[in-house]
Scaffold this active site. Structure first.
Site, PDB file in Angstrom:
ATOM      1  N   VAL A 110       0.834  -1.205   0.000  1.00 52.93           N
ATOM      2  CA  VAL A 110       0.000   0.000   0.000  1.00 52.93           C
ATOM      3  C   VAL A 110       0.867   1.253   0.000  1.00 52.93           C
ATOM      4  O   VAL A 110       0.596   2.214  -0.734  1.00 52.93           O
ATOM      5  CB  VAL A 110      -0.972  -0.004   1.196  1.00 52.93           C
ATOM      6  CG1 VAL A 110      -1.792   1.280   1.208  1.00 52.93           C
ATOM      7  CG2 VAL A 110      -1.902  -1.219   1.129  1.00 52.93           C
TER       8      VAL A 110
ATOM      9  N   ARG B  74      11.698  -0.341   7.953  1.00 52.47           N
ATOM     10  CA  ARG B  74      12.604  -1.174   8.721  1.00 52.47           C
ATOM     11  C   ARG B  74      13.850  -1.512   7.915  1.00 52.47           C
ATOM     12  O   ARG B  74      14.937  -1.594   8.427  1.00 52.47           O
ATOM     13  CB  ARG B  74      11.887  -2.459   9.165  1.00 52.47           C
ATOM     14  CG  ARG B  74      11.420  -2.325  10.623  1.00 52.47           C
ATOM     15  CD  ARG B  74      10.645  -3.514  11.085  1.00 52.47           C
ATOM     16  NE  ARG B  74       9.412  -3.635  10.313  1.00 52.47           N
ATOM     17  CZ  ARG B  74       8.456  -4.509  10.597  1.00 52.47           C
ATOM     18  NH1 ARG B  74       8.582  -5.330  11.609  1.00 52.47           N
ATOM     19  NH2 ARG B  74       7.347  -4.564   9.866  1.00 52.47           N
TER      20      ARG B  74
ATOM     21  N   GLU C   4     -10.492   5.628   5.432  1.00 53.61           N
ATOM     22  CA  GLU C   4     -11.260   5.123   4.287  1.00 53.61           C
ATOM     23  C   GLU C   4     -10.695   3.801   3.780  1.00 53.61           C
ATOM     24  O   GLU C   4     -11.435   2.895   3.386  1.00 53.61           O
ATOM     25  CB  GLU C   4     -11.262   6.173   3.175  1.00 53.61           C
ATOM     26  CG  GLU C   4     -12.083   5.831   1.964  1.00 53.61           C
ATOM     27  CD  GLU C   4     -13.553   5.644   2.291  1.00 53.61           C
ATOM     28  OE1 GLU C   4     -13.974   4.471   2.395  1.00 53.61           O
ATOM     29  OE2 GLU C   4     -14.284   6.626   2.440  1.00 53.61           O
TER      30      GLU C   4
ATOM     31  N   GLY D  97      -1.506 -15.323  -5.619  1.00 52.74           N
ATOM     32  CA  GLY D  97      -1.319 -14.126  -4.799  1.00 52.74           C
ATOM     33  C   GLY D  97      -2.618 -13.539  -4.269  1.00 52.74           C
ATOM     34  O   GLY D  97      -2.619 -12.460  -3.677  1.00 52.74           O
TER      35      GLY D  97
ATOM     36  N   LYS E  46     -13.761  -5.262   9.551  1.00 56.05           N
ATOM     37  CA  LYS E  46     -14.388  -4.226   8.716  1.00 56.05           C
ATOM     38  C   LYS E  46     -15.864  -4.057   9.074  1.00 56.05           C
ATOM     39  O   LYS E  46     -16.386  -2.940   9.107  1.00 56.05           O
ATOM     40  CB  LYS E  46     -14.232  -4.598   7.241  1.00 56.05           C
ATOM     41  CG  LYS E  46     -12.763  -4.612   6.791  1.00 56.05           C
ATOM     42  CD  LYS E  46     -12.593  -5.331   5.455  1.00 56.05           C
ATOM     43  CE  LYS E  46     -11.142  -5.414   5.032  1.00 56.05           C
ATOM     44  NZ  LYS E  46     -10.943  -6.352   3.897  1.00 56.05           N
TER      45      LYS E  46
END
Lengths: 436, 436
Positions: free
Chosen positions: A14, A45, A129, A187, A205
């Site tokens: 993301v 990291r 959002e 994936g 959610k």
């Protein structure tokens, strides 16, 4: 006007989407926001790995704590996930007076109340959002678009992995394990798919949407959660023959004395738009008393779809950050002092209709005995289907659709039916929603 | 905090919905807005009729001009429709420093630029969620939810009357005139249905969405508008056989040198969610470069669904009216000074694929001649279907699906085909969009 400066935590899928979208659509975004949005620094990291993922234009640091307190940063974007370190950093950012944008549903589902209280005390915004249904602006629809309504219920396909698996199971007649392996190869499912396939991600959610819809605190701990791991290909086929599709839905519903909050496989009539949402796509139906049913559909995950939501939040915060905090959109749609304590109902009191599949001995009187038990518990029958059960000609599958009834009542009826010697296996029970 | 006070113009279907929703959901709305929203007065032409429609709790007046300038009123809600008196009153309200909420798509499609300029000069908000797709918060999705994206295209079923008519024509095999009469009897179509069936209403809405999506002024006058009055049952059937549904879509698309803006009957693959939107429902697909395709579905008209959008705007204005005007959401999503002048392309330059139906003489060489003409114009063919044409065994229907091509090129090819003695009737031409 000076650009607004953001600090990014994380260098995952993301985060790299956010960097890409902010760079590619810089002009367009500034024309909308009235002000540039600039990435000041990214805390990661592993700087080498991050450099490869984020490109050469961003400044990297390994000091997360310094980033969230840096006076030169206006908004902290938390994209590291998890509920421990993410919580620490988000609270620290809030304490330092930063607005926070996060895609972290687990964090809000579990620690939402604490985070929103801290933010409220500091007068900063927390926007999320991206935490629900990725790129679909469903939080905005609920918090702002449907404010005229008393929300009656929400039902959503809010986990792409499980919807992909269910779509493949149905269209190709495969069983769960086979499709899961394929989803992992493609994936669409993670190496450890537990959060997805057990319904936990969807419940995070659903808990967030429930709070926003009904003006109650986020209560993931009260949610009933059932995943798709026990779903059998046979039930998907039978459901189809009866005019239904099976979807993993996150559902929250207003009842007279409480709120239902639950995630489980659900039969939905094929004619509903949401029943036709296939593959890894997400969709949420919201039913309000004034507007009726509205549906929101799109990609619920992925780098740029999720980044689309994160960046929309950045634009919102940029537009609103000078506004008087009392006049901003409240975190959970309702003003913090106006949340109420309507309880989440225990699962026993939840009302749905049911799909039941019983493996029974193929002999006279079995159906009569079973329908008799349902009648004793005041559970009325909508349809019955009888099918040969594989090889054994002494066994039959009996599929029953019921009308609405309380879960507790159904549990008692099922226990009684399972005690019959003619009922040969544990009963398969899948909840059904007409969504009308 | 004192309630915010609104003045309502009009006593029609939407106005009565607004009154009902504000009264019924008063507590819920106040919990969200942080402040009560109160109807100060309603300006109506016929107080007796209005009293019956609006109930006894509202104060009525016949003095529209006094209402829009009343210092005790914070927000004027314009629900009278039309573009003359409504424009006067809206401009007068703005001049008096009122925020304006309107459901009037014609007004904004035709006079949007003037109205937004006036509002900008006065620092007031003009909100118009109800102007497009009724209760679906599509304006909010475009203005705020998808701000990260370069929007690529929008395609919407944004007129319920025509979608109802097309749904009935398809499912029941009826012709346009029969269904129109039924729609009028059921109240789905007005006595004078011109605005709906000729596509004008949809074009108003498409022009508004186009402006918000691409950051250009509202340009209804540049839209290509074609309604559904000439659609024949035969084409709906043939389309179905080829895997398509015919929908009246409002489409706006970004192209390299301009914007497409058009309303016309369109073939859409049956597998698309939007192809399955039936009856009077609305749905809009928005395609952004980051988020991909998102879809928004719900009731596009009616008293309370439209009121849902009007009241959501009232909550937005209530939340935002103390904010610095520079930080509010811009009228057309982009900051007024950042609108650009990308032209709307002439229809000749629009690119779509096509469905063609030719009534031809049933003799050797006809298909070769026709495909030859298409080839000469560089129009490539996707599929051909040949069907007996009713009673006359000397005639055949030839249905051709093409790949993408420019409209102007297709016009020239059609003229040449229609000049053939073996082409017996004017060619039916319906545009096709894959929407992927």
């Amino acid at each position: 006007m000076n650009p607004i400066r953001i600090g990014l935590l994380g260098a995952g899928v993301v985060a790299s989407g956010v960097v890409k979208v902010l760079q590619r659509n810089q002009t367009e975004i500034q024309r909308r926001a009235g002000r540039g949005i600039e990435i000041a620094r990214v805390a990661v990291r592993n700087p080498e790995k991050a450099r490869a993922a984020l490109g050469s234009d961003v400044e990297l640091t390994t000091d997360f704590d310094a980033l969230v307190t840096d006076p030169a940063i206006d908004i902290v974007v938390e994209l590291i996930g998890g509920t421990t370190r993410a919580k620490e950093l988000v609270l620290k950012a809030i304490e330092a007076g930063k607005h926070v944008v996060t895609a972290n549903k687990a964090l809000l589902a579990v620690h939402g109340t604490e985070i929103f209280e801290a933010a409220s005390a500091k007068g900063v915004m927390v926007a999320f959002e991206a935490a629900v249904a990725g790129g679909i602006p469903i939080i905005k629809a609920l918090r702002e678009g449907l404010t005229a309504n008393r929300i009656q219920w929400i039902a959503g396909i809010i986990n792409g992995t499980t919807n992909f698996i269910l779509s493949e199971m149905r269209s190709r007649g495969l069983d769960f394990d086979t499709v899961l392996k394929e989803a992992q190869r493609l994936g669409y499912a993670e190496a450890d798919p537990t959060f997805d396939i057990e319904g936990i991600d969807a419940a995070h959610k659903a808990a967030i949407m429930s709070a926003i819809a009904f003006g109650v605190p986020v209560q993931f701990d009260k949610a009933y959660v059932e995943g798709i791991t026990k779903l059998q290909a046979a039930d998907i086929t039978y459901a189809e023959q009866l005019g239904y599709r099976i979807k993993l839905l996150g559902i929250t519903k207003r009842r007279e004395h409480g709120i239902e909050l639950r995630v489980h496989p659900t039969l939905v009539p094929q004619s509903r738009l949401i029943a036709n949402v296939e593959g890894a796509m997400n969709a949420v139906v919201v039913h309000g008393d004034a507007v009726g049913a509205t549906l929101y559909y799109g990609k619920g995950a992925g780098s740029e779809p999720t980044a689309s939501a994160v960046v929309a939040d950045l634009v919102d915060v940029t537009r609103l950050h000078t506004a008087d905090p009392d006049h901003r959109v409240p975190y959970l749609a309702f003003q913090p002092h106006a949340l109420d304590d309507t309880p989440v109902l225990p699962m026993d009191q939840v009302v749905t209709s049911f799909y039941l599949r019983l493996r029974v001995a193929d002999q006279a009187g079995v159906l009569a005995r079973i329908t008799g038990i349902l009648a004793e518990h005041d559970i009325s029958i909508d349809a019955v289907l009888q099918r040969e059960a594989g090889d054994d000609e002494n066994q039959t599958d009996l599929i029953i659709l019921t009308h609405d009834t309380e879960e507790g009542r159904m549990n008692r009826a099922m226990a009684q039916m399972e005690a019959l010697p003619t009922v040969l296996q544990p009963i398969v029970r899948i909840r059904k929603e007409e969504l009308n």
